[in-house]
Design a protein around this motif. Structure first.
Motif, mmCIF file in Angstrom:
data_model
loop_
_atom_site.group_PDB
_atom_site.id
_atom_site.type_symbol
_atom_site.label_atom_id
_atom_site.label_comp_id
_atom_site.label_asym_id
_atom_site.label_seq_id
_atom_site.Cartn_x
_atom_site.Cartn_y
_atom_site.Cartn_z
ATOM 1 N N UNK A 1 0.835 -1.128 0.117
ATOM 2 C CA UNK A 1 0.031 0.150 -0.032
ATOM 3 C C UNK A 1 0.782 1.143 0.058
ATOM 4 N N UNK A 2 0.388 2.384 -0.353
ATOM 5 C CA UNK A 2 0.918 3.748 -0.366
ATOM 6 C C UNK A 2 0.159 4.278 0.823
ATOM 7 N N UNK A 3 1.090 5.428 1.295
ATOM 8 C CA UNK A 3 0.707 6.402 2.234
ATOM 9 C C UNK A 3 0.515 7.874 1.568
ATOM 10 N N UNK A 4 -0.934 8.239 1.664
ATOM 11 C CA UNK A 4 -1.099 9.445 1.044
ATOM 12 C C UNK A 4 -1.072 10.615 2.083
ATOM 13 N N UNK A 5 -0.559 11.443 2.471
ATOM 14 C CA UNK A 5 -0.781 12.865 3.201
ATOM 15 C C UNK A 5 -1.673 13.808 2.819
ATOM 16 N N UNK A 6 -2.770 14.135 3.316
ATOM 17 C CA UNK A 6 -3.483 15.088 3.218
ATOM 18 C C UNK A 6 -3.514 16.085 4.395
ATOM 19 N N UNK A 7 -3.994 17.405 4.023
ATOM 20 C CA UNK A 7 -3.963 18.494 4.891
ATOM 21 C C UNK A 7 -5.490 18.954 5.118
ATOM 22 N N UNK A 8 -5.677 19.295 6.439
ATOM 23 C CA UNK A 8 -7.130 19.668 6.637
ATOM 24 C C UNK A 8 -6.856 21.315 6.963
ATOM 25 N N UNK A 9 -7.536 22.238 6.243
ATOM 26 C CA UNK A 9 -7.106 23.687 6.450
ATOM 27 C C UNK A 9 -7.916 24.350 7.261
ATOM 28 N N UNK A 10 -7.687 25.104 8.327
ATOM 29 C CA UNK A 10 -8.623 25.654 9.104
ATOM 30 C C UNK A 10 -8.748 26.943 8.408
ATOM 31 N N UNK A 11 -10.257 26.903 8.105
ATOM 32 C CA UNK A 11 -10.707 28.321 7.211
ATOM 33 C C UNK A 11 -10.379 29.699 7.952
ATOM 34 N N UNK A 12 -10.217 29.706 9.071
ATOM 35 C CA UNK A 12 -10.042 30.836 9.683
ATOM 36 C C UNK A 12 -8.507 31.310 10.030
#
Length: 272
Positions: free
Chosen positions: A158-169
Motif C-alpha cells: 500500500x501507499x501512504x498519502x498525506x492530506x491536509x485539513x485547512x483551518x478556514x480562519x
C-alpha cells in the motif's frame, strides 16, 4: 413458484485506476501513526495462486460486502427507490436513508431484504425468494503483489498519502496520513447470479448496469477527492445448470469480454 434452475458465474478483474481506500480497523493492524488503514488479510493462504504460491498475510483485499453495498446503493438511486423511501418515511431521516425493504422491486429480489417484518406481510406469491446475487471477496493478483513489492519494497502493498485539513480562519494545515491501494493494482473477484424463476434472466441487466454505475462512481472512501475509481476487465461468464450440480451435466462457457461495454446483456440472458 421458486425452482432452482442454475447459476451464472461472473468472474472478473477489477483494476484500480486511482488510489483506493476501503477502511480497516486500527486495532487489527500494526501501523504506527496511520489515521486510516485499509482492510487487509489477517492470515496467509497457502497455495492460493497454485502449488507453493501463497497469498501473504497483510495483503489488501476488497470485501464482497463493499461491492454489494455500493452497487446496491447506486442502483437504488438510479431506479428511484431512494426517492420512494423518502416519500414513505414522511421526513424520517433514519428511515429514508436505509436500503429499500419493499421486498418486491427488482433491487430487493436481486440483493435481498433484511427486514423480516416486511417478508411476513407479503403474500406467498409476492415473496422475493432467496437473494439472487452472491458477492465474493476480491483478492490481488499474483502479478500485482510482485509489482508492488518491486516498487515499494518486500511485503509492502500500500501507499501512504498525506492530506491536509485547512483551518478556514487561521489557514493552519493539520496533516493526516491515509493508506491506499496504489493505482494499477488488479484484483480478481466473482459474483454468482442464481436463477429461481424464469423472469430472473431479465433482471440480469440490473447487475451489469450497477457495475457500470460503479465504474463512473468510486469504491471505498474519499471518492470526492479522486480516490477509488475502478474498472471491470476480462469478464468471464460460465453457466452451471441444476444438472451440473447433480452430476448430470456439464458447465457451459458463455465467453469472455474485455469490458462491460462489449457485453451483450440481452443475448446473454437468452442463453441462460
Amino acid at each position: 413458484m421458486f425452482r432452482f434452475k442454475g447459476q451464472l458465474i461472473v468472474e472478473y478483474s477489477l483494476k484500480v485506476l486511482t488510489g483506493m481506500r476501503i477502511g480497516g480497523s486500527k486495532e487489527n493492524f500494526d501501523i504506527g501513526g496511520l489515521d486510516n488503514p485499509v482492510i487487509k488479510t489477517v492470515f496467509s493462504l497457502p497455495d492460493f495462486y497454485g502449488e507453493g504460491k501463497e497469498l501473504p498475510a497483510g495483503v489488501p483485499y476488497i470485501p464482497g460486502s463493499s461491492l454489494k453495498g455500493k452497487i446496491r446503493s447506486l442502483l437504488e438511486w438510479a431506479t428511484e427507490r431512494v426517492e420512494e423511501m423518502i416519500k414513505k418515511s414522511g421526513g424520517n431521516i433514519k428511515e429514508a436513508g436505509r436500503p429499500c425493504i419493499c421486498g418486491k422491486c427488482a433491487v430487493c429480489v436481486l440483493f435481498g431484504t433484511g427486514d423480516a417484518k416486511t417478508l411476513r406481510k407479503l403474500e406467498l406469491e409476492e415473496q422475493p425468494g432467496p437473494p439472487r446475487l452472491i458477492f465474493y471477496d476480491a483478492y490481488p493478483t499474483e502479478e500485482t503483489l510482485k509489482n508492488l513489492e518491486e516498487e515499494l519494497g518486500p511485503r509492502i502493498y500500500t501507499e501512504i498519502k498525506t492530506e491536509n485539513h485547512i483551518n478556514r480562519v487561521t489557514s493552519e494545515a493539520n496533516p493526516r496520513k491515509v493508506e491506499r491501494v496504489p493505482a494499477g493494482a488488479v484484483f480478481e473477484g466473482k459474483v454468482v447470479f442464481r436463477l429461481f424463476k424464469e423472469e430472473d434472466r431479465q433482471k440480469l441487466s440490473l447487475l451489469f448496469n450497477g457495475m457500470k454505475l460503479l465504474e463512473d462512481n468510486f469504491l471505498g472512501g474519499y471518492g470526492s477527492r479522486g480516490s477509488g475509481r475502478v474498472k471491470f476487465e476480462n469478464i468471464r461468464l460460465t453457466f452451471r445448470s441444476k444438472d451440473y450440480y447433480l452430476g448430470k451435466g456439464e458447465e457451459k462457457s458463455l465467453g469472455v469480454v474485455k469490458s462491460l461495454e462489449e457485453l451483450d446483456i440481452q443475448g446473454l440472458a437468452d442463453r441462460l
